[in-house]
Design a protein around this motif. Structure first.
Motif, PDB file in Angstrom:
ATOM      1  N   HIS A   1     -25.865  27.995  27.104  1.00 55.11           N
ATOM      2  CA  HIS A   1     -27.270  27.736  26.780  1.00 55.11           C
ATOM      3  C   HIS A   1     -27.405  26.564  25.802  1.00 55.11           C
ATOM      4  CE1 HIS A   1     -25.953  30.319  23.457  1.00 55.11           C
ATOM      5  NE2 HIS A   1     -26.938  29.803  22.749  1.00 55.11           N
ATOM      6  N   GLN A   2     -26.293  26.120  25.244  1.00 56.91           N
ATOM      7  CA  GLN A   2     -26.308  24.970  24.339  1.00 56.91           C
ATOM      8  C   GLN A   2     -25.981  23.659  25.058  1.00 56.91           C
ATOM      9  OE1 GLN A   2     -27.305  24.927  21.306  1.00 56.91           O
ATOM     10  NE2 GLN A   2     -27.023  26.932  20.391  1.00 56.91           N
ATOM     11  N   LEU A   3     -25.873  23.715  26.377  1.00 56.10           N
ATOM     12  CA  LEU A   3     -25.595  22.508  27.155  1.00 56.10           C
ATOM     13  C   LEU A   3     -26.889  21.762  27.472  1.00 56.10           C
ATOM     14  CD1 LEU A   3     -22.976  23.908  29.712  1.00 56.10           C
ATOM     15  CD2 LEU A   3     -22.510  22.587  27.634  1.00 56.10           C
ATOM     16  N   ARG A   4     -26.837  20.445  27.403  1.00 52.64           N
ATOM     17  CA  ARG A   4     -27.966  19.591  27.763  1.00 52.64           C
ATOM     18  C   ARG A   4     -27.478  18.562  28.780  1.00 52.64           C
ATOM     19  NH1 ARG A   4     -29.474  23.360  25.557  1.00 52.64           N
ATOM     20  NH2 ARG A   4     -30.855  23.574  23.746  1.00 52.64           N
ATOM     21  N   PHE A   5     -28.229  18.420  29.869  1.00 55.07           N
ATOM     22  CA  PHE A   5     -27.763  17.625  30.997  1.00 55.07           C
ATOM     23  C   PHE A   5     -28.585  16.363  31.189  1.00 55.07           C
ATOM     24  CE2 PHE A   5     -26.602  22.009  31.714  1.00 55.07           C
ATOM     25  CZ  PHE A   5     -25.273  21.907  32.101  1.00 55.07           C
ATOM     26  N   GLU A   6     -27.901  15.312  31.607  1.00 65.37           N
ATOM     27  CA  GLU A   6     -28.530  14.074  32.059  1.00 65.37           C
ATOM     28  C   GLU A   6     -27.884  13.720  33.396  1.00 65.37           C
ATOM     29  OE1 GLU A   6     -28.813  11.028  28.808  1.00 65.37           O
ATOM     30  OE2 GLU A   6     -27.811  12.623  27.663  1.00 65.37           O
ATOM     31  N   ILE A   7     -28.400  14.319  34.466  1.00 67.56           N
ATOM     32  CA  ILE A   7     -27.895  14.110  35.816  1.00 67.56           C
ATOM     33  C   ILE A   7     -28.926  13.275  36.572  1.00 67.56           C
ATOM     34  CG2 ILE A   7     -27.261  15.245  37.977  1.00 67.56           C
ATOM     35  CD1 ILE A   7     -26.330  17.640  36.300  1.00 67.56           C
ATOM     36  N   PRO A   8     -28.538  12.142  37.141  1.00 67.69           N
ATOM     37  CA  PRO A   8     -29.505  11.209  37.725  1.00 67.69           C
ATOM     38  C   PRO A   8     -30.009  11.652  39.098  1.00 67.69           C
ATOM     39  CG  PRO A   8     -27.300  10.344  38.012  1.00 67.69           C
ATOM     40  CD  PRO A   8     -27.162  11.607  37.203  1.00 67.69           C
TER      41      PRO A   8
ATOM     42  N   ILE B   1     -24.091  29.546  40.030  1.00 66.79           N
ATOM     43  CA  ILE B   1     -24.903  28.368  40.348  1.00 66.79           C
ATOM     44  C   ILE B   1     -24.011  27.407  41.120  1.00 66.79           C
ATOM     45  CG2 ILE B   1     -26.271  26.450  39.444  1.00 66.79           C
ATOM     46  CD1 ILE B   1     -26.639  28.101  36.870  1.00 66.79           C
ATOM     47  N   ASP B   2     -24.455  27.005  42.299  1.00 66.23           N
ATOM     48  CA  ASP B   2     -23.703  26.073  43.138  1.00 66.23           C
ATOM     49  C   ASP B   2     -24.694  25.087  43.744  1.00 66.23           C
ATOM     50  OD1 ASP B   2     -21.953  24.728  44.754  1.00 66.23           O
ATOM     51  OD2 ASP B   2     -21.406  26.441  45.995  1.00 66.23           O
ATOM     52  N   TRP B   3     -25.001  24.056  42.990  1.00 68.53           N
ATOM     53  CA  TRP B   3     -26.022  23.091  43.384  1.00 68.53           C
ATOM     54  C   TRP B   3     -25.394  21.736  43.675  1.00 68.53           C
ATOM     55  CZ3 TRP B   3     -31.272  23.423  40.329  1.00 68.53           C
ATOM     56  CH2 TRP B   3     -31.845  24.676  40.558  1.00 68.53           C
ATOM     57  N   ALA B   4     -25.838  21.140  44.754  1.00 70.92           N
ATOM     58  CA  ALA B   4     -25.391  19.801  45.129  1.00 70.92           C
ATOM     59  C   ALA B   4     -26.533  18.812  44.934  1.00 70.92           C
ATOM     60  CB  ALA B   4     -24.925  19.777  46.577  1.00 70.92           C
ATOM     61  N   PHE B   5     -26.219  17.707  44.312  1.00 76.16           N
ATOM     62  CA  PHE B   5     -27.175  16.606  44.141  1.00 76.16           C
ATOM     63  C   PHE B   5     -26.804  15.531  45.148  1.00 76.16           C
ATOM     64  CE2 PHE B   5     -26.672  18.842  40.130  1.00 76.16           C
ATOM     65  CZ  PHE B   5     -27.989  19.183  39.853  1.00 76.16           C
ATOM     66  N   LEU B   6     -27.526  15.544  46.275  1.00 77.24           N
ATOM     67  CA  LEU B   6     -27.166  14.707  47.415  1.00 77.24           C
ATOM     68  C   LEU B   6     -27.667  13.282  47.275  1.00 77.24           C
ATOM     69  CD1 LEU B   6     -27.893  17.285  50.258  1.00 77.24           C
ATOM     70  CD2 LEU B   6     -25.740  16.856  49.064  1.00 77.24           C
ATOM     71  N   GLU B   7     -28.633  13.071  46.397  1.00 79.31           N
ATOM     72  CA  GLU B   7     -29.168  11.723  46.181  1.00 79.31           C
ATOM     73  C   GLU B   7     -29.210  11.468  44.680  1.00 79.31           C
ATOM     74  OE1 GLU B   7     -29.735   9.743  48.648  1.00 79.31           O
ATOM     75  OE2 GLU B   7     -29.692  11.178  50.312  1.00 79.31           O
TER      76      GLU B   7
ATOM     77  N   PRO C   1     -21.168   9.141  45.841  1.00 78.66           N
ATOM     78  CA  PRO C   1     -22.624   9.183  45.669  1.00 78.66           C
ATOM     79  C   PRO C   1     -23.191  10.571  45.381  1.00 78.66           C
ATOM     80  CG  PRO C   1     -22.096   9.106  48.001  1.00 78.66           C
ATOM     81  CD  PRO C   1     -20.784   8.998  47.267  1.00 78.66           C
ATOM     82  N   LEU C   2     -22.356  11.622  45.463  1.00 81.36           N
ATOM     83  CA  LEU C   2     -22.819  12.988  45.287  1.00 81.36           C
ATOM     84  C   LEU C   2     -22.241  13.595  44.013  1.00 81.36           C
ATOM     85  CD1 LEU C   2     -22.848  12.503  48.496  1.00 81.36           C
ATOM     86  CD2 LEU C   2     -22.711  14.972  48.656  1.00 81.36           C
ATOM     87  N   LEU C   3     -22.979  14.567  43.482  1.00 81.85           N
ATOM     88  CA  LEU C   3     -22.475  15.403  42.398  1.00 81.85           C
ATOM     89  C   LEU C   3     -22.713  16.862  42.766  1.00 81.85           C
ATOM     90  CD1 LEU C   3     -23.839  13.571  39.215  1.00 81.85           C
ATOM     91  CD2 LEU C   3     -21.433  13.800  39.856  1.00 81.85           C
ATOM     92  N   VAL C   4     -21.803  17.714  42.381  1.00 82.40           N
ATOM     93  CA  VAL C   4     -21.969  19.147  42.553  1.00 82.40           C
ATOM     94  C   VAL C   4     -21.813  19.815  41.192  1.00 82.40           C
ATOM     95  CG1 VAL C   4     -20.963  21.240  43.538  1.00 82.40           C
ATOM     96  CG2 VAL C   4     -21.248  19.214  44.950  1.00 82.40           C
TER      97      VAL C   4
END
Length: 289
Positions: free
Chosen positions: A173-180, A206-212, A238-241
């Protein structure tokens, strides 16, 4: 200032040490060529399930496993090429095979190169002859992974490549994200959601893919550990999971070159012509506050 030590354990471990930056990297070629520990200023940055690591029949949960020649899984673990069906388990075979030590450098730089070549075992699952060489370099508080993928076959070689880093996180809960990215695909339900750089860690998984993604740089700040990790990937990724499990002290932010099932769909699959090679890179940097 630089040194590399070989420790003879259950699996031989190579320890890269940069005394000037107080950085240390541990690599186990026989266990999928993976990084098992990355420490900066005496602080461990990676999670490792030591029980799974000690059992060679299990895939490792921890460190930085290598994904090749696929990222993710295939439906029924199968794909078809030229009318023939092949079987590949999740994330491919590179993370399960022993790699060879190719080169070690401590003069002016600190790096360690490992290699993996196709053989009869890989050809049964993936009908292409290849050569991989990965160089792990410690550059102060930055870890760089340079990769060369060479096609030794007489036809074009399709593949995906990626990494599965397990970052240590004691208080998620102390994590902060900057995912484009502004949208995420839940890989379990195949539903898409708007993304506002937040996760619900009350979920079991949680299993989320950032396809763009809009750029190749992501950041994760851990307020509890006073760290900020920056992931920078070449255009081939080009992807992040993002993956994590409730009750486990890790999160994974994974650079992938293509989504799941790309060997069947062709979606963003990489391909190398016969006799050619691809050079690419991924790096992780750490800052302390």
């Amino acid at each position: 200032m630089f040194s590399i030590e070989r420790r003879r354990q259950q699996f031989d471990t190579y320890v890269l040490l940069d005394r000037a930056s107080n950085s240390k990297l541990e690599i186990v070629p026989d266990r999928g060529g993976m990084i098992t520990s990355w420490q900066v200023q005496g602080r461990e940055l990676l999670y490792m399930d030591t029980a799974r690591f000690a059992d060679p029949t299990l895939s490792v949960r921890g460190g930085i496993p290598i994904l090749f020649p696929i990222c993710g899984n295939l439906p029924n673990n199968t794909y078809t090429y030229k009318g023939q069906t092949y079987t590949l388990k999740q994330h491919g075979f590179a993370r399960d095979l022993p790699w060879e030590v190719v080169e070690q450098k401590t003069d002016g730089e600190l790096s360690f190169t490992i290699g993996l070549s196709s053989d009869d075992q890989t050809l049964e699952k993936y009908p292409f002859q290849f050569r991989l060489e990965f160089t792990y370099s410690l550059q102060g508080q930055t870890l760089v992974i340079d990769q060369t993928i060479e096609n030794l076959s007489d036809e074009a070689m399709p593949f995906s490549i990626g990494f599965h880093p397990y970052f240590l996180a004691l208080e998620k809960h102390q994590l902060r994200f900057e995912i484009p990215a502004t949208e995420a695909l839940d890989q379990r339900t195949q539903e898409r959601y708007p993304f506002f750089n937040m996760f619900d860690f009350a979920q079991d998984e949680i299993d989320w893919a950032f396809l763009e993604t809009s750029c190749q740089v992501s950041h994760v700040t851990d307020l509890s550990r006073h760290t900020r990790i920056t992931l920078t990937a070449a255009d081939e990724f080009p992807l992040l999971v993002f993956w994590t499990v409730k009750g486990k002290d890790f999160y994974c932010l994974e650079p992938w070159s293509a989504p799941r099932n790309a060997l069947n769909t062709g979606d963003r699959i990489l391909s190398i012509e016969p006799g050619a090679s691809l050079n690419t890179t991924v790096s992780f940097s750490i800052e302390f506050s």
